[in-house]
Motif scaffolding. Structure first.
Motif, short mmCIF file in Angstrom:
data_model
loop_
_atom_site.label_atom_id
_atom_site.label_comp_id
_atom_site.label_asym_id
_atom_site.label_seq_id
_atom_site.Cartn_x
_atom_site.Cartn_y
_atom_site.Cartn_z
N LEU A 1 -28.08 -47.67 -64.04
CA LEU A 1 -27.70 -48.55 -65.14
C LEU A 1 -27.78 -49.99 -64.66
N LYS A 2 -28.54 -50.79 -65.36
CA LYS A 2 -28.61 -52.21 -65.02
C LYS A 2 -27.36 -52.87 -65.60
N LEU A 3 -26.53 -53.44 -64.71
CA LEU A 3 -25.27 -54.05 -65.13
C LEU A 3 -25.44 -55.54 -65.30
N THR A 4 -25.92 -55.94 -66.45
CA THR A 4 -26.00 -57.36 -66.75
C THR A 4 -24.60 -57.86 -67.08
N LYS A 5 -24.42 -59.16 -67.07
CA LYS A 5 -23.11 -59.72 -67.42
C LYS A 5 -22.69 -59.31 -68.82
N GLY A 6 -23.64 -59.36 -69.76
CA GLY A 6 -23.33 -58.98 -71.13
C GLY A 6 -22.93 -57.53 -71.27
N ARG A 7 -23.65 -56.62 -70.63
CA ARG A 7 -23.31 -55.19 -70.67
C ARG A 7 -21.95 -54.94 -70.02
N SER A 8 -21.73 -55.59 -68.90
CA SER A 8 -20.45 -55.42 -68.21
C SER A 8 -19.30 -55.93 -69.07
N ALA A 9 -19.50 -57.06 -69.73
CA ALA A 9 -18.45 -57.60 -70.61
C ALA A 9 -18.17 -56.63 -71.74
N ALA A 10 -19.21 -56.00 -72.31
CA ALA A 10 -19.02 -55.02 -73.38
C ALA A 10 -18.26 -53.80 -72.86
N LEU A 11 -18.59 -53.36 -71.65
CA LEU A 11 -17.89 -52.22 -71.06
C LEU A 11 -16.43 -52.55 -70.77
N VAL A 12 -16.17 -53.76 -70.30
CA VAL A 12 -14.79 -54.19 -70.07
C VAL A 12 -14.01 -54.18 -71.38
N GLN A 13 -14.61 -54.72 -72.42
CA GLN A 13 -13.94 -54.75 -73.72
C GLN A 13 -13.65 -53.32 -74.21
N ALA A 14 -14.61 -52.42 -74.05
CA ALA A 14 -14.40 -51.02 -74.46
C ALA A 14 -13.28 -50.38 -73.64
N CYS A 15 -13.25 -50.65 -72.35
CA CYS A 15 -12.17 -50.12 -71.50
C CYS A 15 -10.81 -50.65 -71.95
N ARG A 16 -10.74 -51.93 -72.24
CA ARG A 16 -9.47 -52.52 -72.69
C ARG A 16 -9.01 -51.90 -74.00
N ILE A 17 -9.94 -51.69 -74.93
CA ILE A 17 -9.59 -51.06 -76.21
C ILE A 17 -9.04 -49.66 -75.95
N ALA A 18 -9.72 -48.91 -75.08
CA ALA A 18 -9.26 -47.56 -74.76
C ALA A 18 -7.87 -47.58 -74.14
N LEU A 19 -7.63 -48.51 -73.21
CA LEU A 19 -6.32 -48.60 -72.56
C LEU A 19 -5.22 -48.98 -73.54
N GLU A 20 -5.54 -49.85 -74.49
CA GLU A 20 -4.54 -50.31 -75.46
C GLU A 20 -4.32 -49.32 -76.59
N SER A 21 -5.18 -48.31 -76.71
CA SER A 21 -5.07 -47.35 -77.81
C SER A 21 -3.84 -46.47 -77.70
N GLY A 22 -3.36 -46.28 -76.49
CA GLY A 22 -2.21 -45.40 -76.30
C GLY A 22 -2.58 -43.93 -76.38
N GLN A 23 -3.86 -43.61 -76.42
CA GLN A 23 -4.31 -42.23 -76.59
C GLN A 23 -4.81 -41.59 -75.29
N LEU A 24 -4.77 -42.33 -74.20
CA LEU A 24 -5.26 -41.79 -72.93
C LEU A 24 -4.12 -41.17 -72.13
N GLU A 25 -4.44 -40.09 -71.44
CA GLU A 25 -3.48 -39.49 -70.54
C GLU A 25 -3.41 -40.34 -69.27
N LYS A 26 -2.37 -40.11 -68.47
CA LYS A 26 -2.13 -40.95 -67.29
C LYS A 26 -3.35 -41.02 -66.37
N ARG A 27 -3.98 -39.89 -66.07
CA ARG A 27 -5.15 -39.88 -65.18
C ARG A 27 -6.32 -40.62 -65.81
N GLN A 28 -6.48 -40.44 -67.13
CA GLN A 28 -7.55 -41.14 -67.82
C GLN A 28 -7.33 -42.64 -67.76
N LYS A 29 -6.09 -43.07 -67.91
CA LYS A 29 -5.78 -44.50 -67.83
C LYS A 29 -6.19 -45.06 -66.47
#
Length: 163
Positions: free
Chosen positions: A17-45
């Protein structure tokens, strides 16, 4: 084992996977949304949080929020009441949950919220400078009971946040 080299993730010597700054920023945003959702188990977090940190390095400079709020915390162990840890984190719960592999988990004595990571890091350094360091190699642990550190930091910064 995966590693990041020149913005390309390499697994067993093959680019995946080519990790451009833009792709990485999108992945960071997706990770943050997932973490803030409250739907992840402890290990997933823990896994998602680690991925977020990995991609943050590549995404540097691509955030809408370049210097988000951050906490300075005081943690301790009941078996070592004469020392405590002063650190900073953007997510208090995630920080404590990363200590699950320890034989004795850390406990939070107090935490203060600062407007930015830069300010929290600066205040963390100030706080540590008030006490003698404890241990070899690490700088987060200090030779002082948590209640004394909290008292001194409360004089500097006011009351800690309530949890």
């Amino acid at each position: 084992m995966a590693r990041v080299k020149e913005a390309v993730t390499v697994l067993d010597g093959v680019p995946h996977l080519k990790l451009t700054k833009g792709r990485s920023a999108a992945l960071v945003q997706a990770c943050r949304i997932a973490l803030e959702s409250g739907q992840l188990e402890k290990r997933q977090k823990g896994t998602v949080g680690s991925l977020c940190e990995l991609f943050e390095e590549t995404a540097s400079g691509h955030f809408v929020e370049p210097d988000p709020s951050c906490f300075v915390y005081v943690h301790y162990r009941e078996s070592q009441l004469g020392v405590c840890k002063i650190g900073h984190t953007r997510d208090l719960e995630k920080r404590l949950s990363r200590n699950t592999d320890m034989t004795e988990p850390l406990k939070r004595a107090a935490a203060w919220d600062f407007a930015s990571v830069k300010e929290a890091s600066k205040q963390e350094d100030i706080a540590r400078s008030l006490f003698d360091p404890f241990g070899v190699g690490g700088k987060e642990w200090v030779k002082a009971p948590a209640h004394e550190v909290v008292s001194r930091l409360t004089e500097l910064w006011g009351a800690p946040i309530q949890e």
